[in-house]
Design an enzyme around this catalytic site. Sequence first.
Site, PDB file in Angstrom:
ATOM      1  N   ASP A 179      -2.974  -1.280   2.716  1.00 52.54           N
ATOM      2  CA  ASP A 179      -2.144  -0.088   2.728  1.00 52.54           C
ATOM      3  C   ASP A 179      -3.077   1.120   2.910  1.00 52.54           C
ATOM      4  O   ASP A 179      -4.299   0.980   2.808  1.00 52.54           O
ATOM      5  CB  ASP A 179      -1.377  -0.014   1.396  1.00 52.54           C
ATOM      6  N   ASP A 203      -2.226   5.107   1.876  1.00 60.61           N
ATOM      7  CA  ASP A 203      -2.141   6.056   0.761  1.00 60.61           C
ATOM      8  C   ASP A 203      -2.246   5.346  -0.586  1.00 60.61           C
ATOM      9  O   ASP A 203      -1.509   4.394  -0.856  1.00 60.61           O
ATOM     10  CB  ASP A 203      -0.822   6.820   0.827  1.00 60.61           C
ATOM     11  N   ASP A 227      -0.838  -0.382  -3.203  1.00 59.15           N
ATOM     12  CA  ASP A 227      -0.562   0.234  -4.502  1.00 59.15           C
ATOM     13  C   ASP A 227       0.911   0.532  -4.726  1.00 59.15           C
ATOM     14  O   ASP A 227       1.298   0.948  -5.817  1.00 59.15           O
ATOM     15  CB  ASP A 227      -1.332   1.560  -4.617  1.00 59.15           C
TER      16      ASP A 227
END
Length: 370
Positions: A115, A117, A308
């Site tokens: 991922d 961000d 996250d």
Amino acid sequence: MTKQNVVPAEKVAAIAVAAVAGSSPMLPYPPPRVSSRMKYLSQLELGGCVINSWMESMKASSPTHAKAAVALAAPADTAVDEEQSSWVMRHPSALSKFEQIMRGSKGKRIVMFLDYDGTLSPIVDDPDSAFMSTAMRAALKNVARYFPTAIVSGRRLDKVIDFVKVAGLYYAGSHGMDIKGPAKPRHNKARAAKPVLFQPACEFLPMIDAVYRSLMERTKSTPGARVENNKFCVSVHFRCVDEKGWSALFEQVRSVLKEYPKLRLTQGRKVLEIRPTIKWDKGKALEFLLESLGYADSKDVMPVYIGDDRTDEDAFKVLRDRGQGFGILVSKFPKETNATYSLLEPSEVRDFLVRLVEWKRLSTKARFYK
């Protein structure tokens, strides 16, 4: 086949077509899942407990609230410590278990999925300022030299490519609805295949643009609200919105969505996401990319996905269900997750990538001298 749907193999196209054919709405926890769009709309129209559930969910996605919850529990810090310890036992650090992970990869091809961000870059108030560090970019470049590597993000494709600035990667923007591979793949087993370019939600583009314009207008009265057009989805960021304004913001989003029954509402970290109602997510994108790389039916591959956000759970679940590879959740706080391992923050992600490259170099050197 249109330009937007170029795929590297017929088998890949079959997977994508099967996935796009369905359309079931998805709501994140705590709002319950429903079996039809009609039920979904009726819940959006109800208010009351459903709206309260969304408010609680929005609070739960806030790192500030998570920290506050820990602070409030300070008098009973023993219970907090026990919960944290229990969670870490179930999802140990990928750094502390690095040697064990590498032993499990023996004889297998590691494929990296990351991922952006909160994983490669820190979470910041301004989405346009989520820059990677120079050290992280260097680590990512080195990883891409040795392993097939993909960035899977909710960002629009061109924006995440501009943030990362690393050639030779596979990029999946808009939660996997906009996928592009390198013109000259280093690691693709099917080297004769065409460059990957796949967009399973092209028909929704005019609708997404219309919703973006409506939300820009509708949310003007909410200070701090940020609406981002991610091409195949729209993100409404509430990170800078005072908590007292969350309910009004949710109502604004809900009022716009009532006019678009083919779109669904989901949630990430301090963001509401509006997406097409197709069966496509980061998990489907992971499967698609494995197929593109020629590893879909391979027993000697070990996919590793690091993320996250709630949207990364779809990819974690795919790996868990496949019984192949594993997910790593980036989080400082205990969360329900399908990931196997954990890391605290992007700096630990960088450390993991650096160790992975060093392990690869040493193992390659050892084989060379045998």
